[in-house]
Design a protein around this motif. Structure first.
Motif, mmCIF file in Angstrom:
data_model
loop_
_atom_site.group_PDB
_atom_site.id
_atom_site.type_symbol
_atom_site.label_atom_id
_atom_site.label_comp_id
_atom_site.label_asym_id
_atom_site.label_seq_id
_atom_site.Cartn_x
_atom_site.Cartn_y
_atom_site.Cartn_z
ATOM 1 N N GLY A 89 0.935 -1.763 -0.308
ATOM 2 C CA GLY A 89 0.251 0.224 -0.379
ATOM 3 C C GLY A 89 0.556 1.349 -0.510
ATOM 4 O O GLY A 89 0.673 2.615 -0.568
ATOM 5 N N LEU A 90 2.219 0.909 0.562
ATOM 6 C CA LEU A 90 2.959 2.367 0.354
ATOM 7 C C LEU A 90 3.625 2.508 -0.242
ATOM 8 O O LEU A 90 3.500 3.480 -1.003
ATOM 9 C CB LEU A 90 3.547 1.946 2.040
ATOM 10 N N LEU A 91 3.222 1.800 -1.169
ATOM 11 C CA LEU A 91 4.439 1.833 -2.362
ATOM 12 C C LEU A 91 3.152 2.206 -3.076
ATOM 13 O O LEU A 91 3.467 2.835 -4.293
ATOM 14 C CB LEU A 91 4.842 0.993 -3.597
ATOM 15 N N ASP A 92 2.282 1.777 -3.604
ATOM 16 C CA ASP A 92 0.599 2.307 -4.130
ATOM 17 C C ASP A 92 0.705 4.477 -3.714
ATOM 18 O O ASP A 92 0.587 4.688 -5.337
ATOM 19 C CB ASP A 92 -0.182 1.861 -4.118
ATOM 20 N N ARG A 93 0.529 4.408 -3.060
ATOM 21 C CA ARG A 93 0.369 5.740 -2.271
ATOM 22 C C ARG A 93 1.878 6.321 -2.915
ATOM 23 O O ARG A 93 1.491 7.743 -3.732
ATOM 24 C CB ARG A 93 0.782 5.388 -0.989
#
Length: 217
Positions: free
Chosen positions: A128-132
């Motif tokens: 999720g952090l990579l996506d953000r």
């Protein structure tokens, strides 16, 4: 002034047709001299450290994931499950991180418009952090994006194709971190608040002990 984006709770954001194709480059070629053993294979929850990082990358919205191996590559390849990632061995890994970055960028297809550089020993990073971070980069229209912890830019780093030439010109044991810190005006920062889990680089036995002791039993 470059706007800062703050990391918060939330799931992955659905892709749109306007998204810029992005590939992840996971750097796992190091010789782990300070660790005294291949840190890529340190076991956490029954899984090698590098496998956990690769699984995070594969679980994100990255269109492609390339893992760069070097030292102990045969042993690592035998013990790590790669998911949808593809593996590239860098024969020049002993010459420094810059050689792995160049090898990774050279392996990407012409349709890829941006690359995300992910450290293979960096725990505390989620899909999720990579996506953000991908979203921050696209919305900002800046050439690069990176995490910001305590005001300091650090990987993972997203680099638009027009910056790749500068990365290809790097030499020795330097990487994308040195580029973004030298030119912060190009970078859209994703600020991690005090309530977020901060990514941690594992370089030494002390780093590993501290990280393991911080995990709730």
């Amino acid at each position: 002034m470059i706007p800062a984006y703050h990391a918060g709770p939330g799931g992955r954001t659905a892709k749109t047709r306007n998204d810029m194709p992005c590939a992840g480059i996971v750097l796992g070629a190091g010789s782990s001299l300070r660790m005294g053993q291949p840190k890529q294979l340190l076991s956490l929850g029954g899984r090698p450290l590098l496998e956990r990082v690769v699984a995070v990358a594969c679980g994100s919205q990255l269109d492609d994931v390339v893992v760069i191996l070097g030292a102990d590559h045969e042993l690592i390849d035998q013990r790590v499950r790669w998911g949808r990632a593809r593996i590239l061995v860098n024969p020049d890994h002993a010459s420094g991180m810059s050689t792995s970055l160049r090898a990774g960028l050279a392996a990407l297809g012409s349709e890829v418009e941006r690359a995300m550089v992910i450290m293979g020993d960096q725990l505390g990073v989620s899909s999720g952090l990579l996506d953000r971070l991908l979203e921050v980069h696209q919305v900002s229209l800046r050439p690069a994006a990176a995490l910001s912890v305590g005001g300091l830019l650090q990987p993972p780093v997203v680099l638009r194709r027009d910056l790749w030439g500068e990365v290809m010109a790097l030499h020795g044991d330097v990487g994308a971190r040195s580029l973004i810190r030298a030119r912060p005006e190009l970078v859209a920062p994703l600020v991690l608040g005090s309530d977020a889990e901060h990514p941690i680089d594992i370089d030494t036995p002390d780093d590993w002990r501290r990280y393991r002791s911080s995990i709730p039993s």
